[in-house]
Each structure stands twice: as C-alpha cells, then as structure tokens.
Design a protein around this motif. Structure first.
Motif, PDB file in Angstrom:
ATOM      1  N   SER A  81      -4.749  57.678 -16.359  1.00 30.85           N
ATOM      2  CA  SER A  81      -6.005  56.925 -16.323  1.00 30.85           C
ATOM      3  C   SER A  81      -6.197  56.230 -17.665  1.00 30.85           C
ATOM      4  O   SER A  81      -5.467  56.470 -18.622  1.00 30.85           O
ATOM      5  CB  SER A  81      -7.180  57.871 -16.031  1.00 30.85           C
ATOM      6  OG  SER A  81      -7.253  58.883 -17.025  1.00 30.85           O
ATOM      7  N   ASN A  89     -17.793  48.491  -8.405  1.00 31.17           N
ATOM      8  CA  ASN A  89     -18.102  48.852  -7.019  1.00 31.17           C
ATOM      9  C   ASN A  89     -19.389  48.210  -6.512  1.00 31.17           C
ATOM     10  O   ASN A  89     -19.804  48.452  -5.393  1.00 31.17           O
ATOM     11  CB  ASN A  89     -18.204  50.381  -6.897  1.00 31.17           C
ATOM     12  CG  ASN A  89     -18.177  50.858  -5.458  1.00 31.17           C
ATOM     13  OD1 ASN A  89     -17.453  50.307  -4.634  1.00 31.17           O
ATOM     14  ND2 ASN A  89     -18.982  51.854  -5.145  1.00 31.17           N
ATOM     15  N   PRO A 139     -17.119  53.628 -10.708  1.00 31.84           N
ATOM     16  CA  PRO A 139     -16.303  54.847 -10.769  1.00 31.84           C
ATOM     17  C   PRO A 139     -15.110  54.742 -11.716  1.00 31.84           C
ATOM     18  O   PRO A 139     -14.402  53.737 -11.748  1.00 31.84           O
ATOM     19  CB  PRO A 139     -15.837  55.027  -9.328  1.00 31.84           C
ATOM     20  CG  PRO A 139     -15.814  53.630  -8.779  1.00 31.84           C
ATOM     21  CD  PRO A 139     -16.958  52.914  -9.424  1.00 31.84           C
ATOM     22  N   VAL A 141     -11.468  55.939 -12.338  1.00 25.18           N
ATOM     23  CA  VAL A 141     -10.473  56.308 -11.328  1.00 25.18           C
ATOM     24  C   VAL A 141      -9.094  56.582 -11.921  1.00 25.18           C
ATOM     25  O   VAL A 141      -8.822  56.300 -13.093  1.00 25.18           O
ATOM     26  CB  VAL A 141     -10.334  55.202 -10.255  1.00 25.18           C
ATOM     27  CG1 VAL A 141     -11.650  54.950  -9.550  1.00 25.18           C
ATOM     28  CG2 VAL A 141      -9.790  53.921 -10.881  1.00 25.18           C
ATOM     29  N   ASN A 142      -8.241  57.127 -11.080  1.00 26.36           N
ATOM     30  CA  ASN A 142      -6.822  57.315 -11.369  1.00 26.36           C
ATOM     31  C   ASN A 142      -6.152  55.933 -11.340  1.00 26.36           C
ATOM     32  O   ASN A 142      -6.074  55.299 -10.292  1.00 26.36           O
ATOM     33  CB  ASN A 142      -6.235  58.253 -10.313  1.00 26.36           C
ATOM     34  CG  ASN A 142      -4.730  58.308 -10.291  1.00 26.36           C
ATOM     35  OD1 ASN A 142      -4.140  58.475  -9.247  1.00 26.36           O
ATOM     36  ND2 ASN A 142      -4.078  58.183 -11.428  1.00 26.36           N
ATOM     37  N   HIS A 217      -7.367  56.724  -5.041  1.00 22.64           N
ATOM     38  CA  HIS A 217      -8.813  56.917  -5.168  1.00 22.64           C
ATOM     39  C   HIS A 217      -9.508  56.267  -3.962  1.00 22.64           C
ATOM     40  O   HIS A 217      -8.903  55.452  -3.247  1.00 22.64           O
ATOM     41  CB  HIS A 217      -9.337  56.316  -6.478  1.00 22.64           C
ATOM     42  CG  HIS A 217      -8.951  54.874  -6.688  1.00 22.64           C
ATOM     43  ND1 HIS A 217      -9.581  53.837  -6.051  1.00 22.64           N
ATOM     44  CD2 HIS A 217      -7.978  54.305  -7.451  1.00 22.64           C
ATOM     45  CE1 HIS A 217      -9.042  52.691  -6.425  1.00 22.64           C
ATOM     46  NE2 HIS A 217      -8.056  52.953  -7.266  1.00 22.64           N
ATOM     47  N   TYR A 219     -11.615  53.970  -3.739  1.00 21.62           N
ATOM     48  CA  TYR A 219     -12.142  52.612  -3.966  1.00 21.62           C
ATOM     49  C   TYR A 219     -11.029  51.571  -3.863  1.00 21.62           C
ATOM     50  O   TYR A 219     -11.078  50.534  -4.521  1.00 21.62           O
ATOM     51  CB  TYR A 219     -12.832  52.542  -5.328  1.00 21.62           C
ATOM     52  CG  TYR A 219     -13.955  53.529  -5.454  1.00 21.62           C
ATOM     53  CD1 TYR A 219     -15.222  53.234  -4.937  1.00 21.62           C
ATOM     54  CD2 TYR A 219     -13.754  54.773  -6.032  1.00 21.62           C
ATOM     55  CE1 TYR A 219     -16.254  54.155  -5.017  1.00 21.62           C
ATOM     56  CE2 TYR A 219     -14.783  55.698  -6.121  1.00 21.62           C
ATOM     57  CZ  TYR A 219     -16.035  55.386  -5.608  1.00 21.62           C
ATOM     58  OH  TYR A 219     -17.058  56.300  -5.676  1.00 21.62           O
ATOM     59  N   ARG A 220     -10.050  51.857  -3.032  1.00 19.46           N
ATOM     60  CA  ARG A 220      -8.940  50.931  -2.852  1.00 19.46           C
ATOM     61  C   ARG A 220      -9.403  49.585  -2.296  1.00 19.46           C
ATOM     62  O   ARG A 220      -8.762  48.561  -2.532  1.00 19.46           O
ATOM     63  CB  ARG A 220      -7.913  51.557  -1.895  1.00 19.46           C
ATOM     64  CG  ARG A 220      -7.309  52.869  -2.390  1.00 19.46           C
ATOM     65  CD  ARG A 220      -6.244  52.643  -3.425  1.00 19.46           C
ATOM     66  NE  ARG A 220      -5.217  51.734  -2.958  1.00 19.46           N
ATOM     67  CZ  ARG A 220      -4.412  51.043  -3.751  1.00 19.46           C
ATOM     68  NH1 ARG A 220      -4.536  51.126  -5.062  1.00 19.46           N
ATOM     69  NH2 ARG A 220      -3.491  50.253  -3.241  1.00 19.46           N
TER      70      ARG A 220
END
Length: 350
Positions: A81, A89, A139, A141-142, A217, A219-220
């Motif tokens: 990350s 988002n 968010p 994310v990874n 994650h 949120y793709r």
C-alpha cells in the motif's frame, strides 16, 4: 581356545567398525541437511508457521509505503500500500460557509451548550448544501500484490518467520529436502523502494514465477484504464481513478543470477541461487503524467547495489528513528522467546 578368542575378538572389531561406519554415515547425513537460524529478534516477533490470514502477516514499512508479508513457501503474497493511494469514492463537495454562525457558536459553547451548537451547525449545513448525511472519507486500499510461486515447496521440512522492528526486515526461512531457502524483505526509507530477496543454498536452485497483481479491495469500480505488463525484467501496473484525474503506478525490477524470461504478465525464472525484486509505488496527480521512465532509471541505478548495501543505508535511518523510544514491560524472560502464536493463545487464556 586362543583361536576361539581371536575369532570372537575379530568379530567384535568388525561389529564395532560397522557400528562406527553407520554412525558416521548418519552424522554425515544429518550434517548434510541444512538448518534454519533460530533467531529471536530482541525487538520483534517470530512464528513457526506461515500466516493463515493477512492480519497475521509480518508488517514492513518506511513511512510512505507499507507491506504485509505472509511468509508462505511456494506461494508467497506480499500486500502493498501507499499513504497516498486513497481511492476517490465520492465527488468532492466544498464545505458550506458557516462563518456567520461563529459568534453564536462561541456563545453557546461558553454557556455549556455544546450539543446545541453542534446541532445548529449541522442543520445550517444541510440547509445550505442540501446534505442528508455524513460524507465519509475516501478509502485507503491495498494498492497491489507481489506474488512469488515456487512449485513443490508448499510443505517445508522446517520453517520459521520473523520480523525485526529495529531493522524493519521481515525474514522467512524454510528447508525443503537438502536445500535451505530464505526470503528477506524491507521497505527502504532513504530509497523509498521495497527490496525483496529470495536465496537457495543446497542441492536445488530456485525455479518459479514472480508476478505483480492489482490490489484487492471493494472499490474496483472506482478504477479505470488499468495496464498490467511485464517486459525484459520489468513488472508494471498502472491505473486511473473514475472520479478524479489521479491514479498511481507500480514499477518492479526483477533480477536473478539464473535465467529469466517474461511470460504473460509475469516473469519466470530458473536455475537461480538468488532472485531479487526492487519495487516502488508512485501516486499520480494526473493519470496522464507517467513516471515510468524516471522510476525505471532510479530502480536500475539502485539495482547496482547489493542487498547488504541497500539494507545498511535503510537501517542507518530507520534504526535511529526506532531507537528514540523504548518501552519495557518487564515481561518474563521465557515469554520473550515464545513464538507469536503461543503468545496469542496465552493472552487469550488470561
């Protein structure tokens, strides 16, 4: 009678010689099997099994990039990350102008009516901007995953993983047959890169695949224009965001003393005693502003240094920061040498 004694004596000598030979062969066989270091970091933890889930992985970081090393022989995954890889988002909303309510807010607070002041500001915000609820933060994310697959090594004969917080190095050791394998990884503070090295000492050499994957994650749907490539020892990933012009790139350089070649979006290596990966995540304010060439040049230059040299420059910075604070809870000496899973069980019995 003397002949009988001589025969018995000769028999004893033969038997003793045979026993010694068996012992010598057994000792030679035992010494031929490589052993792992039973390291117990003074400031760190160790485990006798791979991480069954991400939450139990070994944490590495440099203040900008972060990683989780699962330590799985044969099927390693390192989650990575970056502090600035935060997926947009929602469409950014300008804050409502509430300056005219400042005098009233101060008066209510002085009167001990803090809840009334908060409610007033909330209602005025809804009236001005039409908000119907809280706008949550974007968010974290990874960003990506680095995967290393080494077929046939999933069930080692001996295993140990550890993290030394003072150096920031995650270490995984395992033995398969007559070969000892070791994986070391850290995130360099001065160079802002991840350094990963896997070595093999013994009968077998390293054979497998290293691949770079997009982050996992929920949120793709906020990602667009993904590109995942491998070329001439390089692994690259690039994407943009759907709600802003930003995005990020990931560039990894794969080096080996054996042979390696690109295979789809991964790199296959064989006949190696050492495989090394240098990787950097680069956030972009504009997805069109690629930093590929600049980052590749930096990684190529750093690739001329050995693992020890890269680690030494990192430890000089990271170690000094870490040693500024020390907390001693006067724990039992025996507890300091217990594997993490045993400490976990013990803490949950209390």
């Amino acid at each position: 009678m003397n002949g009988s004694w001589a025969t018995r004596r000769g028999t004893r000598i033969v038997l003793k010689g045979f026993a010694f030979a068996v012992f010598a062969l057994a000792s030679a066989s035992a010494s031929a099997v490589p052993a792992i270091d039973e390291d117990v970091p003074d400031r760190g933890i160790f485990s006798l099994r791979p991480a069954p889930r991400r939450e139990e992985g070994l944490l590495i970081g440099n203040g900008r990039m972060g990683g989780v090393v699962l330590g799985r022989p044969g099927d390693e995954v390192i989650h990575l990350s970056h502090e600035r890889v935060v997926i947009p988002n929602h469409v950014a909303e300008p804050p409502p102008n509430l300056a005219h309510l400042l005098p009233t807010t101060r008066r209510l607070i002085r009167e001990g009516k803090r809840q009334e002041a908060a409610q007033m500001l909330w209602e005025e915000s809804r009236r001005i901007a039409g908000w119907n609820g809280l706008v949550w933060t974007d968010p974290f994310v990874n960003a990506c995953n680095l995967e290393i697959k080494l077929p046939g090594l999933a069930k080692p004969d001996a295993y140990r993983r550890s993290i030394d917080y003072e150096t920031g190095v995650a270490r995984v050791q395992w033995v398969g047959g007559e070969t000892r394998y070791e994986e070391r990884a850290f995130l360099s503070r001065p160079d802002n890169i991840m350094v990963l090295e896997i070595t093999a000492a013994g009968k077998k050499k390293l054979e497998g695949i290293v691949a770079l994957k997009a982050g996992a994650h929920p949120y793709r749907h906020r990602i667009k224009d993904e590109q995942l490539l491998s070329e001439e020892g390089w692994l690259t990933y690039r994407c943009g965001y759907t709600l802003t012009n930003g995005g990020y790139e990931v560039i990894g350089r794969v080096e080996s003393d054996g042979t390696y070649a690109n295979e789809g979006d991964s790199i296959r290596f064989s006949g190696a005693r050492r495989v090394r990966v240098l990787l950097r995540i680069v956030p972009l304010d504009g997805s069109a502003d690629s930093q590929f060439d600049k980052t590749k040049a930096a990684l190529k230059s750093l690739g001329r240094k050995s693992f020890a040299e890269l680690l030494a420059s990192h430890v000089a910075v990271h170690g000094e920061l870490f040693r500024r604070v020390k907390l001693d809870l006067s724990s039992d000496v025996a507890e300091r040498t217990m594997p993490a899973e045993d400490l976990w069980k013990k803490s949950h019995k209390a």
